[in-house]
Each structure stands twice: as C-alpha cells, then as structure tokens.
Design an enzyme around this catalytic site. Structure first.
Site, short mmCIF file in Angstrom:
data_model
loop_
_atom_site.label_atom_id
_atom_site.label_comp_id
_atom_site.label_asym_id
_atom_site.label_seq_id
_atom_site.Cartn_x
_atom_site.Cartn_y
_atom_site.Cartn_z
N ARG A 3 0.95 -1.28 0.00
CA ARG A 3 -0.21 0.09 -0.15
C ARG A 3 0.88 1.26 -0.04
NH1 ARG A 3 -5.26 -0.70 0.82
NH2 ARG A 3 -5.60 1.40 1.98
N ILE A 4 0.56 2.39 -0.78
CA ILE A 4 1.35 3.52 -1.19
C ILE A 4 0.89 4.30 -0.09
CG2 ILE A 4 2.10 5.23 -2.51
CD1 ILE A 4 1.68 3.44 -4.96
N SER A 184 -1.68 8.31 6.49
CA SER A 184 -2.55 7.71 7.27
C SER A 184 -4.01 7.78 6.77
CB SER A 184 -2.75 8.24 8.62
OG SER A 184 -1.42 7.95 9.34
N ARG A 185 -4.26 8.07 5.45
CA ARG A 185 -5.56 8.22 4.75
C ARG A 185 -6.39 9.29 5.04
NH1 ARG A 185 -2.70 5.05 1.86
NH2 ARG A 185 -3.32 3.27 1.14
N LEU A 186 -5.57 10.02 5.80
CA LEU A 186 -6.33 11.42 6.18
C LEU A 186 -6.08 12.57 5.22
CD1 LEU A 186 -5.59 11.30 10.25
CD2 LEU A 186 -7.60 10.72 9.10
#
Ligand SMILES: Cc1cc2nc3c(=O)[nH]c(=O)nc-3n(C[C@H](O)[C@H](O)[C@H](O)COP(=O)(O)O)c2cc1C
Length: 206
Positions: A3-4, A184-186
């Site tokens: 996962r990037i 962190s996908r934020l």
C-alpha cells in the site's frame, strides 16, 4: 499487497484560490514542473440515455473562465452520449504528486471558428488522421486504416481542412474537488460548488 503511503504537502483553506479554474491551472503547471509528461490528460466520463456511464482519456486543450475544452470526433461514442446527456465529469490524477481533481459540468459544442483555429494549429499527420479515422466505428483491420490514411494524404496534398465531424467541446463546470493525499489516509479534500454565482468552498472528510 503493498500500500502506498501518501505524503503530499498539506492543503489548507488558506492555500486555496477563490477561483477553482485558477487552482486547476496552478495544479497543472505544478504537475508539469513536477515532471508529469501530460498533466492535461484527463478522464472524461459521459452517461448515455439509459444511464450507463462510459469513461476515456482526452487531452484538455483549453482552460478559461468559460470552462475546459477538449477536441474529438463529433460522431464518436462520447459525442453521441453528450448529445443524449450533456452532463459530464472530468478527472485529473497525478500519482507522483498524490493529487486529483474531480470536475462535474455540462458539455456543449465549441464554435466552428474556435475548432478551425485549433485544427489549423495541429501537426499535418494529426489533421490527416482526423479525416482518416471514423472514431468509435468498427473496422475490419489495421490495413483499412492505413489505406484510408494514404487516400486522405493524396486528397489533401497541401492544406488540410477541418472535417465537419471533428471539433471541440466546452465543459462549463459546476463543481470541483481538489484532493491532496496525506499520511494515514487522512487526505485533504476541498469541494467548490457554484451557488448563486459564487463558489462555495467546503472541506470534505477523506
Ligand atoms: C492520454 C490520452 C489522451 C487522449 N486524448 C484524446 C483526445 O483529446 N480526443 C480524443 O478524441 N481522444 C483522445 N484519446 C483517445 C480516447 O481515450 C478514446 O479512445 C477515443 O476518444 C474514443 O472514445 P469514445 O469511443 O468513447 O468516443 C486519448 C487517449 C489517451 C490515452
């Protein structure tokens, strides 16, 4: 599966222009300086009369307060779908910058004069292939295409006129979203919506 992690710069309200067209132009320029070969390449989505969507890449060849311009064959699938339903979406994605822009709007034909001017600026081979290819039609084989190309080369030894079935579309935008990937996908997301002639800017959850 790897996962990037997105580690792009933060995008804050204070970084945003009030004008989403200017923001789009800035991000395209930053893409160019960031080493992206064709930052103007965008995915164009259309929807047919039965509600079935269809997407393909096109090159954005103009950007102004009127909207985004691309050129194509007026008998292609996309052009038929735009005639059935002029509501379209455009999508830019620059993975190296961890950025995307989503745009929704309404497409209309560009004037013949504007299409003439752009067509005249194209390389001769691109002008000839616009005549040779009946875009989106079924063809028997590659030879058919190359024979057509030789025929149009002979038909137009000098200046190549714009085919009547080739020209531009203008997408007048009603909504934009600027997306910046963050750890962190934020991610940072800002949406611009046209309300009573003013762009309303809202932050969206990632
Ligand atoms: C990067 C890229 C840029 C493209 N630019 C255009 C374009 O500006 N105009 C166009 O008609 N097709 C362009 N194409 C080809 C389209 O993706 C598509 O194959 C073609 O327009 C036929 O689509 P349609 O059958 O849905 O109408 C491009 C393809 C790629 C990969």
């Amino acid at each position: 599966m790897n996962r990037i992690e997105y580690f792009g710069k933060c995008l804050d309200r204070s970084d945003l222009s009030d004008d989403p067209i200017q923001m789009t132009a800035d991000w395209i320029e930053q893409g160019r300086f960031g080493g992206i070969a064709e930052p103007e390449a965008m995915c164009l989505s259309t929807v047919d009369g039965a509600g079935q969507p269809s997407s393909r890449m096109v090159l954005m060849r103009g950007l102004s307060q009127r909207g985004l311009v691309f050129y194509t064959n007026y008998n292609s699938l996309k052009a038929h779908e735009i005639r059935e339903n002029p509501q379209v979406a455009c999508h830019f994605f620059w993975p190296q910058l961890h950025r995307q822009i989503r745009i929704r709007g309404v497409a209309s034909l560009l004037t013949g004069q504007e299409s003439d001017a752009y067509f005249a600026s194209r390389p001769r081979t691109s002008q000839l292939s616009a005549h040779a290819s009946q875009q989106s039609e079924v063809i028997v084989d590659r030879d058919f295409l190359e024979t057509r190309m030789r025929q149009v080369e002979n038909r137009y030894p000098d200046e190549v006129p714009r085919p009547q079935n080739w020209g531009g579309f203008l997408v007048a935008p009603s909504e934009f979203e600027f997306w910046q990937g963050r750890p962190s996908r934020l991610h940072d997301r800002f949406r611009y919506r046209m309300e009573e002639g003013v762009w309303l800017i809202e932050r969206l959850a990632p």
